[in-house]
Design a protein around this motif. Structure first.
Motif, PDB file in Angstrom:
ATOM      1  N   GLU A 191       1.943  51.724   8.891  1.00  0.00           N
ATOM      2  CA  GLU A 191       2.594  50.975   9.954  1.00  0.00           C
ATOM      3  C   GLU A 191       2.277  49.492   9.835  1.00  0.00           C
ATOM      4  O   GLU A 191       1.180  49.103   9.418  1.00  0.00           O
ATOM      5  N   VAL A 192       3.253  48.676  10.224  1.00  0.00           N
ATOM      6  CA  VAL A 192       3.086  47.222  10.204  1.00  0.00           C
ATOM      7  C   VAL A 192       2.745  46.747  11.609  1.00  0.00           C
ATOM      8  O   VAL A 192       3.442  47.078  12.575  1.00  0.00           O
ATOM      9  N   THR A 193       1.674  45.970  11.726  1.00  0.00           N
ATOM     10  CA  THR A 193       1.264  45.381  13.003  1.00  0.00           C
ATOM     11  C   THR A 193       1.526  43.884  12.971  1.00  0.00           C
ATOM     12  O   THR A 193       1.072  43.188  12.055  1.00  0.00           O
ATOM     13  N   SER A 194       2.263  43.401  13.958  1.00  0.00           N
ATOM     14  CA  SER A 194       2.546  41.964  14.057  1.00  0.00           C
ATOM     15  C   SER A 194       1.600  41.334  15.071  1.00  0.00           C
ATOM     16  O   SER A 194       1.361  41.899  16.150  1.00  0.00           O
ATOM     17  N   TYR A 195       1.085  40.167  14.729  1.00  0.00           N
ATOM     18  CA  TYR A 195       0.157  39.468  15.600  1.00  0.00           C
ATOM     19  C   TYR A 195       0.862  38.323  16.322  1.00  0.00           C
ATOM     20  O   TYR A 195       1.866  37.788  15.836  1.00  0.00           O
ATOM     21  N   ASP A 196       0.298  37.936  17.464  1.00  0.00           N
ATOM     22  CA  ASP A 196       0.798  36.756  18.154  1.00  0.00           C
ATOM     23  C   ASP A 196       0.538  35.518  17.296  1.00  0.00           C
ATOM     24  O   ASP A 196      -0.364  35.500  16.452  1.00  0.00           O
ATOM     25  N   SER A 197       1.336  34.479  17.518  1.00  0.00           N
ATOM     26  CA  SER A 197       1.141  33.243  16.763  1.00  0.00           C
ATOM     27  C   SER A 197      -0.227  32.650  17.089  1.00  0.00           C
ATOM     28  O   SER A 197      -0.708  32.716  18.231  1.00  0.00           O
ATOM     29  N   ASN A 198      -0.857  32.081  16.078  1.00  0.00           N
ATOM     30  CA  ASN A 198      -2.180  31.495  16.228  1.00  0.00           C
ATOM     31  C   ASN A 198      -2.206  30.085  15.660  1.00  0.00           C
ATOM     32  O   ASN A 198      -1.291  29.667  14.941  1.00  0.00           O
ATOM     33  N   LEU A 199      -3.274  29.385  15.949  1.00  0.00           N
ATOM     34  CA  LEU A 199      -3.467  28.037  15.440  1.00  0.00           C
ATOM     35  C   LEU A 199      -3.799  28.089  13.954  1.00  0.00           C
ATOM     36  O   LEU A 199      -4.609  28.919  13.522  1.00  0.00           O
ATOM     37  N   ALA A 200      -3.164  27.227  13.167  1.00  0.00           N
ATOM     38  CA  ALA A 200      -3.371  27.212  11.715  1.00  0.00           C
ATOM     39  C   ALA A 200      -3.766  25.818  11.253  1.00  0.00           C
ATOM     40  O   ALA A 200      -3.411  24.803  11.875  1.00  0.00           O
ATOM     41  N   PHE A 201      -4.485  25.784  10.156  1.00  0.00           N
ATOM     42  CA  PHE A 201      -4.899  24.527   9.522  1.00  0.00           C
ATOM     43  C   PHE A 201      -4.426  24.532   8.074  1.00  0.00           C
ATOM     44  O   PHE A 201      -4.497  25.548   7.386  1.00  0.00           O
ATOM     45  N   SER A 202      -3.907  23.402   7.612  1.00  0.00           N
ATOM     46  CA  SER A 202      -3.523  23.269   6.206  1.00  0.00           C
ATOM     47  C   SER A 202      -4.026  21.936   5.679  1.00  0.00           C
ATOM     48  O   SER A 202      -4.286  21.004   6.459  1.00  0.00           O
ATOM     49  N   SER A 203      -4.151  21.829   4.374  1.00  0.00           N
ATOM     50  CA  SER A 203      -4.570  20.562   3.778  1.00  0.00           C
ATOM     51  C   SER A 203      -4.108  20.480   2.333  1.00  0.00           C
ATOM     52  O   SER A 203      -3.943  21.493   1.658  1.00  0.00           O
ATOM     53  N   GLU A 204      -3.886  19.251   1.890  1.00  0.00           N
ATOM     54  CA  GLU A 204      -3.602  18.957   0.493  1.00  0.00           C
ATOM     55  C   GLU A 204      -4.572  17.871   0.046  1.00  0.00           C
ATOM     56  O   GLU A 204      -4.661  16.812   0.675  1.00  0.00           O
ATOM     57  N   GLY A 205      -5.307  18.128  -1.021  1.00  0.00           N
ATOM     58  CA  GLY A 205      -6.242  17.153  -1.560  1.00  0.00           C
ATOM     59  C   GLY A 205      -5.866  16.767  -2.975  1.00  0.00           C
ATOM     60  O   GLY A 205      -5.391  17.603  -3.749  1.00  0.00           O
ATOM     61  N   ARG A 206      -6.071  15.487  -3.317  1.00  0.00           N
ATOM     62  CA  ARG A 206      -5.699  14.979  -4.643  1.00  0.00           C
ATOM     63  C   ARG A 206      -6.827  14.164  -5.260  1.00  0.00           C
ATOM     64  O   ARG A 206      -7.514  13.405  -4.575  1.00  0.00           O
ATOM     65  N   PHE A 207      -6.978  14.323  -6.563  1.00  0.00           N
ATOM     66  CA  PHE A 207      -7.793  13.409  -7.376  1.00  0.00           C
ATOM     67  C   PHE A 207      -7.092  13.247  -8.712  1.00  0.00           C
ATOM     68  O   PHE A 207      -6.811  14.235  -9.394  1.00  0.00           O
ATOM     69  N   VAL A 208      -6.777  12.007  -9.076  1.00  0.00           N
ATOM     70  CA  VAL A 208      -6.092  11.730 -10.340  1.00  0.00           C
ATOM     71  C   VAL A 208      -6.767  10.544 -11.005  1.00  0.00           C
ATOM     72  O   VAL A 208      -7.061   9.531 -10.356  1.00  0.00           O
ATOM     73  N   VAL A 209      -6.994  10.642 -12.319  1.00  0.00           N
ATOM     74  CA  VAL A 209      -7.501   9.513 -13.096  1.00  0.00           C
ATOM     75  C   VAL A 209      -6.707   9.452 -14.389  1.00  0.00           C
ATOM     76  O   VAL A 209      -6.420  10.492 -14.999  1.00  0.00           O
ATOM     77  N   GLY A 210      -6.299   8.248 -14.801  1.00  0.00           N
ATOM     78  CA  GLY A 210      -5.480   8.195 -16.003  1.00  0.00           C
ATOM     79  C   GLY A 210      -5.164   6.795 -16.487  1.00  0.00           C
ATOM     80  O   GLY A 210      -5.621   5.785 -15.932  1.00  0.00           O
ATOM     81  N   TYR A 211      -4.373   6.785 -17.557  1.00  0.00           N
ATOM     82  CA  TYR A 211      -3.865   5.557 -18.181  1.00  0.00           C
ATOM     83  C   TYR A 211      -2.344   5.589 -18.070  1.00  0.00           C
ATOM     84  O   TYR A 211      -1.707   6.594 -18.409  1.00  0.00           O
ATOM     85  N   ASN A 212      -1.761   4.483 -17.601  1.00  0.00           N
ATOM     86  CA  ASN A 212      -0.327   4.419 -17.349  1.00  0.00           C
ATOM     87  C   ASN A 212       0.247   3.208 -18.086  1.00  0.00           C
ATOM     88  O   ASN A 212       0.408   2.126 -17.524  1.00  0.00           O
ATOM     89  N   GLY A 213       0.543   3.395 -19.379  1.00  0.00           N
ATOM     90  CA  GLY A 213       1.020   2.289 -20.206  1.00  0.00           C
ATOM     91  C   GLY A 213       2.520   2.081 -20.096  1.00  0.00           C
ATOM     92  O   GLY A 213       3.215   2.698 -19.289  1.00  0.00           O
TER      93      GLY A 213
END
Length: 338
Positions: free
Chosen positions: A262-284
């Motif tokens: 059986e499938v149980t559906s839950y009430d909507s809840n508070l959610a957290f999301s994030s996107e993190g970036r680190f980039v290092v490079g040469y751009n000629g």
């Protein structure tokens, strides 16, 4: 009608890519990139006493290519053989695809990932010293996951800061600068196995989900954060980029019971999301190369119902070259809005 739409797209593209301060554009070049990347996905359940059951894929290494032109970016990679790590983590099969649209004022990215085969990263919850005695992590070849994730962000300081210069090298930033960004993310994920995610030894501690063998979730969040690119040398071609965009929103979830199906559906809840970036490079002017690390996380902040978290991590080594297209080719592409 069709001709009018193409003309409107061309004029809009021209206005959006107008000359900006401290930014060099390569939008009229065909940008071709060779890519070596590693990626992984993990999900976890946390109980009321702070214990965490975490499942993860084996490390996945892929080699492929990317093609970027004006506002369109596309990348494809194929997994390399990783049998040397399969003995420790078990084998993981993966399929992934993604594309995006990148303008000076905004950018959109989305990807789809599916994985088959996970290992339990916390084996001591089964037995203390499990890894030392068994020589490998507990492996669940039956666990499969699916995830679609999309994000849209508005760049406020697009006159001095370029998001394209850091991620796809469609531009080059000539002077250090940053910008606040704001937008939204949307995700759909599903995790399923042939039996419960909770090992028998932990059924007492994870009583609420001891019979759960499948979880699905839909998440929507509003995000805001800051991104900054440091230009490091007098040549203005070496750089480091950092970015973090957390968000708060809502998650709708459901679970599948292994006993009753059986499938149980839950009430909507508070959610957290994030996107993190680190980039290092040469751009000629023609050649460029570097390393980028990007992570995406989504968590259900409710500890009572369906405490599920998803994490995707992408590590990317890239080497690319910019080609000047013949006039006939550029004229043809303009007719389709590129």
């Amino acid at each position: 009608m069709r001709k009018g739409i193409f003309i409107a797209l061309f004029l809009l593209s021209t206005m959006l890519f107008a000359q900006r301060e401290n930014i060099t554009s390569f939008r009229d070049n065909l940008v071709v990139t060779s890519v070596l990347n590693t990626k992984s996905e993990r999900f976890d359940f946390t109980n009321s006493i702070g214990q965490t059951l975490e499942y993860s894929t084996a490390p996945i290494t892929g080699f492929g290519f990317g093609i970027d032109y004006k506002w369109l970016t596309f990348e494809y990679t194929k997994r390399l053989n990783s049998a040397n790590t399969d003995g420790l983590y078990g084998h993981t099969e993966n399929f992934g695809i993604g594309f995006g649209f990148t303008m000076p004022k905004w950018y959109f990215r989305n990807f789809l990932e599916s994985y088959d085969g996970y290992h339990l990263t916390t084996p001591d919850l089964l037995q203390f010293g499990y890894l030392d005695s068994a020589g490998s992590y507990p492996y669940r070849p039956d666990i499969s996951t699916f995830r679609y994730f999309a994000s849209f962000y508005w760049v406020f300081n697009n006159e001095n800061y370029s998001s394209m210069a850091s991620l796809w090298q469609l531009e080059r930033q000539e002077k250090s600068a940053g910008s606040w960004v704001a937008g939204a993310t949307f995700g759909i994920s599903a995790v399923i196995g042939d039996s419960s995610f909770v090992p028998q030894a932990q059924e007492e501690n994870f009583d609420r989900i001891k019979d759960v063998r499948g979880v699905g979730a839909t998440v929507f969040t509003l995000n805001g954060g800051y991104q900054y690119t440091f230009v490091l040398s007098n040549s203005k071609k070496w750089f480091i980029h950092l970015g973090l965009t957390p968000g708060i929103g809502t998650i709708w979830a459901s679970s599948l019971d292994q006993v009753t199906d059986e499938v149980t559906s839950y009430d909507s809840n508070l959610a957290f999301s994030s996107e993190g970036r680190f980039v290092v490079g040469y751009n000629g002017d023609k050649w460029y190369f570097g390393y980028s690390a990007i992570s995406y996380s989504t968590s259900d902040l409710s500890s009572d119902l369906n405490p599920l978290a998803n994490h995707n991590v992408y590590n990317r080594f890239y080497l690319g070259y910019r080609f000047t297209l013949p006039k006939k080719v550029t004229n043809a592409l303009e007719k389709v809005g590129l």
